[in-house]
Design an enzyme around this catalytic site. Sequence first.
Site, mmCIF file in Angstrom:
data_model
loop_
_atom_site.group_PDB
_atom_site.id
_atom_site.type_symbol
_atom_site.label_atom_id
_atom_site.label_comp_id
_atom_site.label_asym_id
_atom_site.label_seq_id
_atom_site.Cartn_x
_atom_site.Cartn_y
_atom_site.Cartn_z
ATOM 1 N N GLU A 105 0.833 -1.214 0.000
ATOM 2 C CA GLU A 105 0.000 0.000 0.000
ATOM 3 C C GLU A 105 0.870 1.267 0.000
ATOM 4 O O GLU A 105 0.521 2.266 -0.623
ATOM 5 C CB GLU A 105 -0.960 -0.022 1.194
ATOM 6 N N GLU A 125 -3.754 -9.667 3.573
ATOM 7 C CA GLU A 125 -4.508 -9.339 4.790
ATOM 8 C C GLU A 125 -5.613 -10.323 5.142
ATOM 9 O O GLU A 125 -5.849 -10.602 6.320
ATOM 10 C CB GLU A 125 -5.101 -7.923 4.678
HETATM 11 N N1 3HC Z 1 4.386 -7.510 11.782
HETATM 12 C C1 3HC Z 1 5.057 -7.885 12.885
HETATM 13 N N2 3HC Z 1 5.945 -8.904 12.915
HETATM 14 C C2 3HC Z 1 6.138 -9.562 11.762
HETATM 15 C C3 3HC Z 1 5.460 -9.238 10.575
HETATM 16 C C4 3HC Z 1 4.552 -8.144 10.607
HETATM 17 N N3 3HC Z 1 3.894 -7.749 9.516
HETATM 18 N N4 3HC Z 1 5.867 -10.077 9.602
HETATM 19 C C5 3HC Z 1 6.763 -10.901 10.153
HETATM 20 N N5 3HC Z 1 6.932 -10.598 11.456
HETATM 21 C C6 3HC Z 1 7.879 -11.223 12.398
HETATM 22 C C7 3HC Z 1 7.597 -12.700 12.590
HETATM 23 O O1 3HC Z 1 6.672 -12.913 13.624
HETATM 24 C C8 3HC Z 1 8.976 -13.230 12.939
HETATM 25 O O2 3HC Z 1 9.207 -12.928 14.291
HETATM 26 P P1 3HC Z 1 10.144 -13.893 15.204
HETATM 27 O O3 3HC Z 1 11.467 -13.904 14.529
HETATM 28 O O4 3HC Z 1 10.110 -13.227 16.524
HETATM 29 O O5 3HC Z 1 9.464 -15.233 15.187
HETATM 30 C C9 3HC Z 1 9.912 -12.358 12.103
HETATM 31 O O6 3HC Z 1 9.156 -11.178 11.791
HETATM 32 C C10 3HC Z 1 10.362 -12.994 10.812
HETATM 33 O O7 3HC Z 1 9.220 -13.464 10.112
HETATM 34 P P2 3HC Z 1 9.233 -14.827 9.302
HETATM 35 O O8 3HC Z 1 9.850 -15.914 10.113
HETATM 36 O O9 3HC Z 1 7.859 -15.039 8.776
HETATM 37 O O10 3HC Z 1 10.245 -14.438 8.116
HETATM 38 P P3 3HC Z 1 10.268 -14.974 6.636
HETATM 39 O O11 3HC Z 1 11.486 -14.430 6.032
HETATM 40 O O12 3HC Z 1 10.011 -16.444 6.604
HETATM 41 O O13 3HC Z 1 9.018 -14.279 5.907
HETATM 42 C C11 3HC Z 1 7.509 -12.486 5.380
HETATM 43 C C12 3HC Z 1 8.944 -12.897 5.755
HETATM 44 C C13 3HC Z 1 7.152 -13.059 3.997
HETATM 45 C C14 3HC Z 1 7.415 -10.995 5.363
HETATM 46 C C15 3HC Z 1 6.550 -13.101 6.418
HETATM 47 O O14 3HC Z 1 7.006 -12.753 7.701
HETATM 48 C C16 3HC Z 1 5.129 -12.643 6.299
HETATM 49 O O15 3HC Z 1 4.387 -13.159 5.494
HETATM 50 N N6 3HC Z 1 4.741 -11.668 7.144
HETATM 51 C C17 3HC Z 1 3.382 -11.184 7.178
HETATM 52 C C18 3HC Z 1 3.085 -10.297 6.000
HETATM 53 C C19 3HC Z 1 1.710 -9.735 6.123
HETATM 54 O O16 3HC Z 1 0.739 -10.458 6.325
HETATM 55 N N7 3HC Z 1 1.588 -8.434 5.954
HETATM 56 C C20 3HC Z 1 0.330 -7.767 6.030
HETATM 57 C C21 3HC Z 1 0.174 -7.247 7.399
HETATM 58 S S1 3HC Z 1 -1.440 -6.575 7.652
HETATM 59 C C22 3HC Z 1 -1.388 -5.052 6.963
HETATM 60 O O17 3HC Z 1 -0.424 -4.677 6.368
HETATM 61 C C23 3HC Z 1 -2.613 -4.214 7.196
HETATM 62 C C24 3HC Z 1 -2.664 -3.000 6.323
HETATM 63 O O18 3HC Z 1 -3.449 -3.261 5.207
HETATM 64 C C25 3HC Z 1 -3.218 -1.839 7.051
#
Ligand code: 3HC
Length: 689
Positions: A105, A125
């Site tokens: 976004e 999301e």
């Molecule tokens: N917020 C907070 N913490 C997050 C996070 C996020 N968005 N994404 C990942 N983390 C944390 C994980 O919990 C993990 O923490 P830990 O080491 O303490 O266990 C650490 O970051 C590393 O994450 P991964 O082990 O998942 O790392 P990968 O390299 O395997 O993957 C990634 C990276 C593809 C970015 C994956 O973490 C992921 O899919 N994250 C979520 C992405 C997501 O869903 N984003 C949308 C959020 S909602 C949003 O944006 C709302 C908006 O529309 C207003």
Amino acid sequence: MTNPVRYETEGQIAVITVNNPPVNALGHAVRQGLMDAANRFAGDDAAQIAVIVGAGRLFLGGADISEFGKTPQDPILPDVIDRIEALEKPVVAAIHGAALGGGLEVALGCHYRVALKGAKIGLPEVGLGILPGAGGTQRTPRLTGVEDALDLIVSGKPVDATRAQVIGLVDRMVEGDDARIAGLAYAGELLEMGATARPVSDMDVPSSELDWEARDADLERKFPGQVAQRHAAKAVRAATQLPFAEGRKEERRLFMELMETPQRDGLIHAFFLERKVSNLPELQGVEPRPIKAIGVIGGGTMGSGIATAALLAGLPVTLVETSVEAASKADATIAKNLDGAVKRGKMTEAKRAAADLTTTTDYEALSEADVVIEAVFESMDVKHQVFDQLDRVMKDGAVLATNTSYLDVTKIAGATKRPQDVIGLHFFSPAHVMKLLEVVVPERTAPEVTATAFRLAKTLGKTAVRSGVCDGFIGNRMLSHYRSAADEMILQGASPYQIDAALERFGFAMGPSKVADLAGLDIGSMTRDRKGRDLPGIVNPDWADALVENGDKGRKTGKGFYVYGDDMAENPDVQAHIDAAREKAGITARDFTDTEIVERYMAAMINEGARIVDEGIAQRPLDVDAVKLFGYGFPRYRGGPMKYADQVGLSTIRDRITRYAKDNPTFWSVAPMLDTLADRDGKFEELNQ
Ligand code: 3HC
Ligand code: NAI
């Protein structure tokens, strides 16, 4: 605290770098930093164009999920993005690794987007029970058109940079591994061309003939019981009907509604537990042993599946069977599994060709294996014979694992000269598909062996959960308990089909009688095995015994609780068997509502889950949740049984159990941990910390 957003200039180009490891989540400090950087750029006469770039392995991973459920702190993300978009000088997003959710976004609020090949770009999301709430549902269709926007937003699945360019989400895709360089190059070109700011919000949404009512009905069918997908589609629909500012308000309203749902709470619990569950304090700093070659004993249902899983992960496998015929049968099964994986795009042709499988009847062939997993018949005698052989042939330091479902892993370990190397690896069928791996750890197992098991799970793409030794470990022990609650309801008047339907509506992938048919009615439910032992008060499902006597053992014979043909139908013989059992027990059938069915089933599950945590079999309630989510078809959007219990309230669950206990006090005794927590209005969540 250092500012996670850096502002610097290179000639006429401002470079704004977000550095918030590990995933550049858009927490409060990052939002403030971006807002400040945008304001600084606005007033910086030396800079004519800006590039936003992420430090580390990706662009921006989205909103900071750990802030959800707390009061939002200004500046909120939509305002930050509006500020960037409203800048009079152009801004470029330079994407590498991933731009997800709020991260994408932000890029959509920029005026131009360049992505490195291989970057993952998406709006995941809905997987968290929400929708893109910072303009994503309004800006995406303006760039991609309605259908592609819906695909992205409703599926939650990211696309790669190549596809992102095809659908118009990014302007340019480039080779290379440095987003900053790519961003600077693109910005330089734009400057030269005299490009100006180009807000997406000023663009029109391409017209579409979509039948929104029909699409909504489709989503309701496809995601029964879930709200996020339908809400997300509604927000996109608003983009087609309202001016940007109005559409944004509707998006926000729908977003805030989702934020308040238990589904959002459940899905975010699932997101974090998926990562936390394999992160065991006892394994901090413990080095796993090397895993270069795998041995498997037994090439039946499980052995073939386990071997397939290892081959899919690129590990060489030696599989030992009792006869040449059995070995070649296993060979054929595994070949079929691998060919299927290639067809479904799960394995490349090259990896298939390189798959290194040896099947043999000779235990000596295992001498070089680092980890050996036995999946022979479920009999202590047979397991002892196998472990005797392994003790003889395996090299020092090899990990000796058993895939037993119910047998005592401590006893199996105790019969070897190296109990420190023995562990349970409880795979689920089909082993190359199911995500869950229960790692069953007897007391004498060395920490490096447990660490090796967790490393192996990761290599195989599985979610590992630690379990202590007990009858059935975490998953099957709970299954036997709630299966018993279902049997009790059947005896008292509910039909197996009503129970299945009620639980499937609750969100389970399958009701208990469908599960029993799939497992095979003849393998003996734990209910019967444990009769009069650990689980007093249970109901013996005589009707299932009667089916087996009739040769109807479930799916494998084409008939069990259901008849399996082109369509699946209820087995008309079942009711007579149940009637006979009721008559024998002197019970007059009564009606059950769907609500009561779900409440009783869940109460049994939660009660046994609490005992399992109390006894230390599971270290935390989240381990119980993980087992049910990844191995037993529990609906992810409910977060797992212990999370669900927290949402319902532990005293409510306790009250229900106390009420059921009036009929069957032995089975329905309140678990001490549940009792203690309910007394002080506590939650299982406290024990996850
Ligand atoms: N917020 C907070 N913490 C997050 C996070 C996020 N968005 N994404 C990942 N983390 C944390 C994980 O919990 C993990 O923490 P830990 O080491 O303490 O266990 C650490 O970051 C590393 O994450 P991964 O082990 O998942 O790392 P990968 O390299 O395997 O993957 C990634 C990276 C593809 C970015 C994956 O973490 C992921 O899919 N994250 C979520 C992405 C997501 O869903 N984003 C949308 C959020 S909602 C949003 O944006 C709302 C908006 O529309 C207003
Ligand atoms: P299966 O009957 O399909 O396969 C067992 C195989 O082991 C047979 O092919 C047999 O020839 C072979 N075998 C027997 N003794 C042997 C020996 N001494 N050396 C080498 N091979 C030998 O059984 P299945 O279903 O694969 O189960 C295997 C184990 O996995 C059991 O302990 C079972 O409890 C466990 N398990 C089964 C699950 C399932 O869904 N079927 C799920 C999880 C665990």
